[in-house]
Design a protein around this motif. Structure first.
Motif, PDB file in Angstrom:
ATOM      1  N   LEU A  43      -6.074  -2.196 -10.162  1.00 30.94           N
ATOM      2  CA  LEU A  43      -5.503  -0.982 -11.618  1.00 30.94           C
ATOM      3  C   LEU A  43      -5.779   0.544 -11.732  1.00 30.94           C
ATOM      4  N   ARG A  44      -6.685   0.305 -11.411  1.00 32.02           N
ATOM      5  CA  ARG A  44      -7.267   1.875 -11.404  1.00 32.02           C
ATOM      6  C   ARG A  44      -6.370   2.590 -10.659  1.00 32.02           C
ATOM      7  N   VAL A  45      -6.353   2.175  -9.124  1.00 31.41           N
ATOM      8  CA  VAL A  45      -5.355   2.888  -8.367  1.00 31.41           C
ATOM      9  C   VAL A  45      -3.907   3.529  -8.735  1.00 31.41           C
ATOM     10  N   ILE A  46      -3.586   2.159  -9.198  1.00 31.30           N
ATOM     11  CA  ILE A  46      -1.963   2.256  -9.661  1.00 31.30           C
ATOM     12  C   ILE A  46      -2.071   3.265 -10.858  1.00 31.30           C
ATOM     13  N   SER A  47      -3.110   3.298 -11.430  1.00 32.70           N
ATOM     14  CA  SER A  47      -2.812   4.188 -12.865  1.00 32.70           C
ATOM     15  C   SER A  47      -3.360   5.606 -12.417  1.00 32.70           C
ATOM     16  N   HIS A  48      -3.725   5.778 -11.032  1.00 33.26           N
ATOM     17  CA  HIS A  48      -3.663   7.562 -11.051  1.00 33.26           C
ATOM     18  C   HIS A  48      -2.708   7.106 -10.276  1.00 33.26           C
ATOM     19  N   SER A  49      -1.214   7.184 -10.038  1.00 30.04           N
ATOM     20  CA  SER A  49      -0.850   7.497  -9.274  1.00 30.04           C
ATOM     21  C   SER A  49       0.210   7.641 -10.395  1.00 30.04           C
ATOM     22  N   ASP A  50       0.797   9.389  -9.729  1.00 32.42           N
ATOM     23  CA  ASP A  50       2.115   9.036 -10.999  1.00 32.42           C
ATOM     24  C   ASP A  50       3.498   8.884 -10.981  1.00 32.42           C
ATOM     25  N   ARG A  51       3.402   7.664  -9.052  1.00 32.98           N
ATOM     26  CA  ARG A  51       4.266   6.893  -9.504  1.00 32.98           C
ATOM     27  C   ARG A  51       4.685   5.790  -8.522  1.00 32.98           C
ATOM     28  N   PRO A  52       5.383   4.717  -9.256  1.00 30.83           N
ATOM     29  CA  PRO A  52       5.158   3.676  -8.277  1.00 30.83           C
ATOM     30  C   PRO A  52       4.681   3.544  -7.684  1.00 30.83           C
ATOM     31  N   LEU A  53       3.821   2.674  -6.723  1.00 30.17           N
ATOM     32  CA  LEU A  53       3.269   2.448  -5.461  1.00 30.17           C
ATOM     33  C   LEU A  53       3.912   1.140  -5.071  1.00 30.17           C
ATOM     34  N   ARG A  54       3.593   1.466  -3.057  1.00 30.96           N
ATOM     35  CA  ARG A  54       4.354   0.841  -2.083  1.00 30.96           C
ATOM     36  C   ARG A  54       3.290  -0.065  -2.497  1.00 30.96           C
ATOM     37  N   ASP A  87      11.544  -1.645  -3.302  1.00 27.28           N
ATOM     38  CA  ASP A  87      12.329   0.269  -3.039  1.00 27.28           C
ATOM     39  C   ASP A  87      12.687   0.393  -3.413  1.00 27.28           C
ATOM     40  N   PRO A  88      13.820   1.381  -3.651  1.00 29.47           N
ATOM     41  CA  PRO A  88      15.354   1.735  -3.585  1.00 29.47           C
ATOM     42  C   PRO A  88      15.212   2.396  -2.797  1.00 29.47           C
ATOM     43  N   ASP A  89      14.361   3.403  -1.797  1.00 28.46           N
ATOM     44  CA  ASP A  89      14.499   4.001  -0.749  1.00 28.46           C
ATOM     45  C   ASP A  89      14.674   3.096   0.863  1.00 28.46           C
ATOM     46  N   ASP A  90      13.650   1.419   0.377  1.00 29.15           N
ATOM     47  CA  ASP A  90      13.576   0.697   1.615  1.00 29.15           C
ATOM     48  C   ASP A  90      13.209  -0.569   1.296  1.00 29.15           C
ATOM     49  N   ARG A  91      14.386  -1.044   1.581  1.00 30.75           N
ATOM     50  CA  ARG A  91      14.692  -2.458   1.327  1.00 30.75           C
ATOM     51  C   ARG A  91      12.886  -3.231   1.274  1.00 30.75           C
ATOM     52  N   ARG A  92      12.270  -3.112   2.415  1.00 22.61           N
ATOM     53  CA  ARG A  92      11.503  -3.930   2.994  1.00 22.61           C
ATOM     54  C   ARG A  92      10.204  -4.142   2.407  1.00 22.61           C
TER      55      ARG A  92
END
Length: 147
Positions: A43-54, A87-92
């Motif tokens: 949760l902490r790592v996800i919150s520190h990202s400025d955009r959604p994470l793969r 992910d709109p840039d990578d369907r996988r």
């Protein structure tokens, strides 16, 4: 008489023991909300990202294999703390973001973690805490940031 080698070993041992004590106290605070330390860290790592994470990027930041990251995300999604989207840039690939409930819980966890640390460091005087902070910052700045 303490030799340099034995004092270094003692210092390392004390760091490990205090780290374990902090992790144990943090785990006690996580248990009532049904989170593991690994899930809280995610949760902490996800919150520190400025955009959604793969999930692959989350795994890399957590230093775990993608399959393990998927299991962590599965549990967090089941608790309503994260949401997945394609992910709109990578369907996988799948993107992961915090939900409002995840953001709220993360703030509560930060507060309880801060309180656990304050409880631990209350044993030191304000002067000793300032000196310990100075020393730890110096050590942190002098070491390899990739460790």
């Amino acid at each position: 008489m303490t030799t340099p080698d034995s004092s270094t070993a003692q210092l390392a041992d004390l760091f490990f023991r205090l780290g374990k004590r902090i992790r144990h106290r943090s785990a006690e605070h996580l248990a009532p909300v049904g989170l593991t330390p690994a899930q809280a860290r995610a949760l902490r790592v996800i919150s520190h990202s400025d955009r959604p994470l793969r999930i692959v990027a989350l795994a890399a930041r957590l230093d775990i294999v993608p399959r393990s990251a998927t299991a962590v995300v599965d549990a967090l999604e089941e608790l309503g703390l994260v949401a997945r989207s394609p992910d709109p840039d990578d369907r996988r690939s799948v993107l992961v973001v915090l939900t409002p409930a995840g953001t709220e819980l993360l703030q509560q966890l930060r507060d309880t973690r801060r309180q656990a640390a304050e409880d631990l460091f209350l044993a030191l005087s304000p002067t000793d805490r300032a000196e310990l902070t100075r020393l730890l910052v110096a050590l942190h700045d002098a070491t390899d940031p990739t460790c």
